[in-house]
Design an enzyme around this catalytic site. Sequence first.
Site, PDB file in Angstrom:
ATOM      1  N   HIS A   1       0.800  -1.267  -0.104  1.00 54.10           N
ATOM      2  CA  HIS A   1       0.049   0.065  -0.100  1.00 54.10           C
ATOM      3  C   HIS A   1       0.959   1.281   0.003  1.00 54.10           C
ATOM      4  CE1 HIS A   1      -3.110  -2.865   1.292  1.00 54.10           C
ATOM      5  NE2 HIS A   1      -4.071  -1.885   0.776  1.00 54.10           N
TER       6      HIS A   1
ATOM      7  N   LYS B   1      -0.439   4.583   4.818  1.00 61.38           N
ATOM      8  CA  LYS B   1      -1.333   3.720   5.331  1.00 61.38           C
ATOM      9  C   LYS B   1      -0.824   3.145   6.649  1.00 61.38           C
ATOM     10  CE  LYS B   1      -4.023  -0.504   4.777  1.00 61.38           C
ATOM     11  NZ  LYS B   1      -5.191   0.146   4.943  1.00 61.38           N
TER      12      LYS B   1
END
Length: 260
Positions: free
Chosen positions: A150, A154
């Site tokens: 990600h 995040k």
Amino acid sequence: MSVSVAVTGATGRMGRAVIDAASARADVEVAAAVNRDPEGGDDAVAGVPVAPTQEFDALLRERDPDALVDFTGPESSQNYVAVAAEAGVASVVGTTGFDDRGEAALRELAEYAPVLKASNFARGVQALLGAVESAVADLPGYDVEVTETHHNGKRDAPSGTANTILDEIESAREETTERVHGREGDQPREPGEIGVHARRAGNVTGEHEVLLAGKHEEVRLTHRAENRGVFAEGALDAAVWLAGRQPGWYDFADVLGGEQ
């Protein structure tokens, strides 16, 4: 008739995506949008005014939306859903990173208003979960590794989707023993363990891969999201489906399965 939604975290990555997606749909309208700290930031997204979080309660009473769509953080999400439940407003929650206590609190709130929580609102991820369950069951003894990637902002790791995949694997294979997060030093694989790897880099929207490896072959099951719009669309589909339902705990699989 369109379904009206309230969007929290409106100026964040997912809040913007939800509002943008809603503006292109005839079956959804944004009744209210709030953000924790709008000062110094945008006061509107796609033409929708953004109010401070402190006005959320008043906006729900004034605008009477059909559903809340929330992609914020565990603590703020729990607070938003509590206010929505008190007002009798359904909640669609895409926030991840809840601990057991936070998850239990959401389930308690579902006794007062419908709550639909999912770690991922991409339809392809639901297909991936089914494929993972089948592959793990059909390939006993194969080593299993789960890798997710990600964007560098995040916070929770592994991702909520990765944890859902891991739950699916453990459900399909009773002999799994533990989740091993990363490897360093002298760490040969032990029978029954599942390797888990979380990567954070750049602006990657989201990628999940499940590797099943035997002695002479391997199977890789991968889902890659190219744009956050896929999550926003799924969340809005969930909001349309959830609006007007009885209090209770729901899942995105219920939406895709066409449960009445």
